[in-house]
Design a protein around this motif. Structure first.
Motif, PDB file in Angstrom:
ATOM      1  N   THR A   1      12.787  66.130  14.220  1.00  0.00           N
ATOM      2  CA  THR A   1      12.429  66.985  15.354  1.00  0.00           C
ATOM      3  C   THR A   1      11.379  66.299  16.217  1.00  0.00           C
ATOM      4  N   LEU A   2      11.664  66.211  17.505  1.00  0.00           N
ATOM      5  CA  LEU A   2      10.704  65.726  18.495  1.00  0.00           C
ATOM      6  C   LEU A   2      10.126  66.953  19.193  1.00  0.00           C
ATOM      7  N   ILE A   3       8.812  67.165  19.021  1.00  0.00           N
ATOM      8  CA  ILE A   3       8.135  68.312  19.636  1.00  0.00           C
ATOM      9  C   ILE A   3       7.547  67.845  20.961  1.00  0.00           C
ATOM     10  N   LEU A   4       7.798  68.617  22.014  1.00  0.00           N
ATOM     11  CA  LEU A   4       7.403  68.225  23.365  1.00  0.00           C
ATOM     12  C   LEU A   4       6.522  69.280  24.012  1.00  0.00           C
ATOM     13  N   THR A   5       5.691  68.845  24.954  1.00  0.00           N
ATOM     14  CA  THR A   5       4.866  69.783  25.723  1.00  0.00           C
ATOM     15  C   THR A   5       5.408  69.969  27.137  1.00  0.00           C
ATOM     16  N   LEU A   6       6.478  69.242  27.479  1.00  0.00           N
ATOM     17  CA  LEU A   6       7.165  69.360  28.770  1.00  0.00           C
ATOM     18  C   LEU A   6       8.659  69.469  28.491  1.00  0.00           C
ATOM     19  N   PRO A   7       9.473  69.826  29.495  1.00  0.00           N
ATOM     20  CA  PRO A   7      10.921  69.905  29.268  1.00  0.00           C
ATOM     21  C   PRO A   7      11.491  68.577  28.763  1.00  0.00           C
ATOM     22  N   ALA A   8      12.537  68.681  27.948  1.00  0.00           N
ATOM     23  CA  ALA A   8      13.144  67.493  27.333  1.00  0.00           C
ATOM     24  C   ALA A   8      13.912  66.675  28.372  1.00  0.00           C
ATOM     25  N   THR A   9      13.704  65.368  28.324  1.00  0.00           N
ATOM     26  CA  THR A   9      14.529  64.448  29.116  1.00  0.00           C
ATOM     27  C   THR A   9      15.495  63.679  28.218  1.00  0.00           C
ATOM     28  N   VAL A  10      15.287  63.744  26.903  1.00  0.00           N
ATOM     29  CA  VAL A  10      16.233  63.129  25.954  1.00  0.00           C
ATOM     30  C   VAL A  10      17.283  64.178  25.596  1.00  0.00           C
ATOM     31  N   LYS A  11      18.440  63.705  25.190  1.00  0.00           N
ATOM     32  CA  LYS A  11      19.542  64.618  24.865  1.00  0.00           C
ATOM     33  C   LYS A  11      19.701  64.718  23.355  1.00  0.00           C
ATOM     34  N   GLU A  12      19.814  65.960  22.861  1.00  0.00           N
ATOM     35  CA  GLU A  12      20.064  66.140  21.432  1.00  0.00           C
ATOM     36  C   GLU A  12      21.397  65.496  21.068  1.00  0.00           C
ATOM     37  N   ASP A  13      21.425  64.877  19.886  1.00  0.00           N
ATOM     38  CA  ASP A  13      22.672  64.209  19.488  1.00  0.00           C
ATOM     39  C   ASP A  13      23.170  64.795  18.173  1.00  0.00           C
ATOM     40  N   GLU A  14      24.340  65.376  18.225  1.00  0.00           N
ATOM     41  CA  GLU A  14      24.874  66.049  17.049  1.00  0.00           C
ATOM     42  C   GLU A  14      25.171  65.086  15.915  1.00  0.00           C
ATOM     43  N   GLY A  15      25.503  63.847  16.259  1.00  0.00           N
ATOM     44  CA  GLY A  15      25.825  62.865  15.219  1.00  0.00           C
ATOM     45  C   GLY A  15      24.674  62.648  14.259  1.00  0.00           C
ATOM     46  N   LYS A  16      23.464  62.543  14.809  1.00  0.00           N
ATOM     47  CA  LYS A  16      22.294  62.320  13.954  1.00  0.00           C
ATOM     48  C   LYS A  16      21.515  63.603  13.705  1.00  0.00           C
ATOM     49  N   GLY A  17      21.882  64.654  14.398  1.00  0.00           N
ATOM     50  CA  GLY A  17      21.219  65.935  14.169  1.00  0.00           C
ATOM     51  C   GLY A  17      19.786  66.016  14.630  1.00  0.00           C
ATOM     52  N   ARG A  18      19.375  65.072  15.473  1.00  0.00           N
ATOM     53  CA  ARG A  18      17.992  65.115  15.953  1.00  0.00           C
ATOM     54  C   ARG A  18      17.831  66.191  17.024  1.00  0.00           C
ATOM     55  N   LYS A  19      16.662  66.855  17.008  1.00  0.00           N
ATOM     56  CA  LYS A  19      16.393  67.924  17.968  1.00  0.00           C
ATOM     57  C   LYS A  19      15.155  67.585  18.786  1.00  0.00           C
ATOM     58  N   ALA A  20      15.192  67.951  20.069  1.00  0.00           N
ATOM     59  CA  ALA A  20      14.014  67.859  20.934  1.00  0.00           C
ATOM     60  C   ALA A  20      13.650  69.284  21.333  1.00  0.00           C
ATOM     61  N   ILE A  21      12.444  69.734  20.959  1.00  0.00           N
ATOM     62  CA  ILE A  21      12.045  71.130  21.179  1.00  0.00           C
ATOM     63  C   ILE A  21      10.800  71.188  22.066  1.00  0.00           C
ATOM     64  N   PRO A  22      10.938  71.655  23.310  1.00  0.00           N
ATOM     65  CA  PRO A  22       9.740  71.898  24.128  1.00  0.00           C
ATOM     66  C   PRO A  22       9.001  73.115  23.579  1.00  0.00           C
ATOM     67  N   THR A  23       7.730  72.926  23.257  1.00  0.00           N
ATOM     68  CA  THR A  23       6.964  74.051  22.722  1.00  0.00           C
ATOM     69  C   THR A  23       6.361  74.865  23.861  1.00  0.00           C
ATOM     70  N   TYR A  24       5.841  76.026  23.530  1.00  0.00           N
ATOM     71  CA  TYR A  24       5.216  76.914  24.515  1.00  0.00           C
ATOM     72  C   TYR A  24       4.040  77.571  23.818  1.00  0.00           C
ATOM     73  N   GLY A  25       2.827  77.151  24.206  1.00  0.00           N
ATOM     74  CA  GLY A  25       1.636  77.512  23.440  1.00  0.00           C
ATOM     75  C   GLY A  25       0.983  78.827  23.801  1.00  0.00           C
ATOM     76  N   ALA A  26       1.756  79.786  24.344  1.00  0.00           N
ATOM     77  CA  ALA A  26       1.178  81.090  24.689  1.00  0.00           C
ATOM     78  C   ALA A  26       1.299  82.039  23.502  1.00  0.00           C
ATOM     79  N   PRO A  27       0.176  82.525  22.975  1.00  0.00           N
ATOM     80  CA  PRO A  27       0.261  83.425  21.817  1.00  0.00           C
ATOM     81  C   PRO A  27       0.795  84.803  22.187  1.00  0.00           C
ATOM     82  N   HIS A  28       0.778  85.131  23.497  1.00  0.00           N
ATOM     83  CA  HIS A  28       1.106  86.492  23.919  1.00  0.00           C
ATOM     84  C   HIS A  28       2.607  86.760  23.966  1.00  0.00           C
ATOM     85  N   VAL A  29       3.451  85.714  24.036  1.00  0.00           N
ATOM     86  CA  VAL A  29       4.896  85.964  24.116  1.00  0.00           C
ATOM     87  C   VAL A  29       5.394  86.456  22.754  1.00  0.00           C
TER      88      VAL A  29
END
Length: 345
Positions: A254-282
């Motif tokens: 898992t690649l954790i990001l603070t901005l929108p992902a510019t890399v593409k998730e690849d099903e072959g390797k199962g890697r994920k790119a997840i933009p986080t959102y640090g607001a506790p209120h949501v």
């Protein structure tokens, strides 16, 4: 007429800031009214002005991070009293924003400041820590690792490596410290060479120059660990750093990001790119962040979490305008800018 206060106001979408007056709000259920002694600046503040994101209603008051003194306690709040020194994570709402002399806070995302910590150091904590928390432990906006404060947490990640890109940034600093709490090893961080000592003081076990290419960094890390790297926290998240982080990731990592992902998730390797959102209120973050905020006073008291280094801006709320320009121009490194709203002329 309601008592008035000074506030830094963004007059219109993508407009200019101006110091003006607005009413001091009253706390509702579960809220506190806090006299803001210190307000910290974050990149999101200038991005709202520049890009017109996140905020719908103008004129708007911005700012996420505060420390100050409780003035009033709303109904149903039992763990705070008038006169308490506190830090809190603010909201995208004029009555609950940081860049003013008084603000409302949600008691769930407010903590008392230990006596040995200053308002200035405490104000550097909320957004950076929450972004690190949601990125590592969030089920919706993160890698979903078991938090170290849960009963089954703690040493659950023992002897697994982690890479943190941008270790001297505010988010990177807290990600390193939480990785240490979660038992990751080695904790590998990148930053400017001038920030090596700082990054290691947060708990990074290995440091590499942020200017290394992806291949150079991969080769250097392979000499530190031959274990697969399942978590990379990219606290910078520019396209070039995302690409480097992506290349370091093992299958199903898992690649954790603070901005929108510019890399593409690849099903072959199962890697994920997840933009986080640090607001506790949501809603997706509330339960997780209630758990982490319940620990903040203890962490700061014990020195488990060290606040960021900071620099005080002059001229109260007026000084924020120049501070945001410096951040936008890349003139701030390894340091959080902090303003004193009560010093506004």
């Amino acid at each position: 007429m309601s008592p008035q206060q000074k506030a830094l106001i963004l007059l219109e979408k993508q407009g200019k800031f101006e110091v003006g007056s607005r009413s001091i709000p009253s706390p509702g259920p579960g809220q506190l009214l806090v006299k803001v002694q210190s307000a910290a600046l974050n990149p999101v503040d200038y991005k709202i002005q520049e890009l017109g994101i996140f905020v719908e209603q103008y004129p708007a008051v911005l700012g996420m991070d505060i420390a100050g003194i409780v003035q009033e306690v709303g109904p149903g709040v039992g763990n705070f009293s008038k006169g308490d020194n506190v830090l809190a994570h603010c909201e995208f709402s004029n009555d609950m924003a940081a860049f003013q002399q008084y603000t409302l806070t949600d008691a769930s995302f407010t903590a008392k400041i230990p006596s040995h910590q200053s308002f200035d150091s405490a104000a550097t904590v909320p957004l950076g820590l929450d972004t690190a928390v949601t990125g590592l432990y969030g089920e919706h906006f993160g890698a979903g690792i078991t938090p170290p404060w849960s009963k089954i947490g703690g040493d659950n990640q023992s002897k697994e490596p982690i890479v943190i890109i941008g270790g001297s940034s505010s988010v990177g600093a807290y990600a390193i410290q939480l990785a240490r709490l979660s038992g990751f090893y080695p904790i590998i961080a990148t930053a400017s060479p001038s920030n090596e000592k700082l990054v290691k003081s947060y708990g990074a076990t290995h440091f590499f120059d942020r200017n290394l290419s992806g291949n150079q960094l991969k080769a250097a890390i392979s000499k530190v660990t031959d274990s697969p790297i399942r978590i990379v926290y990219d606290a910078i998240s520019l396209p070039e750093t995302q690409h480097i982080g992506w290349e370091l990731l093992a299958e199903n990592g898992t690649l954790i990001l603070t901005l929108p992902a510019t890399v593409k998730e690849d099903e072959g390797k199962g890697r994920k790119a997840i933009p986080t959102y640090g607001a506790p209120h949501v809603p997706q973050n509330q339960e997780l962040c209630r758990g982490s905020w319940a620990m903040v006073e203890h962490w700061l008291s014990e020195g488990t979490i060290q606040p960021n280094k900071f620099e005080i801006l002059p001229n109260g709320l007026e000084g924020i305008i120049g501070g945001l320009e410096r951040m936008k121009n890349g003139e701030v490194s390894g340091t959080k800018l902090v303003a004193h709203p009560q010093d506004t002329q």
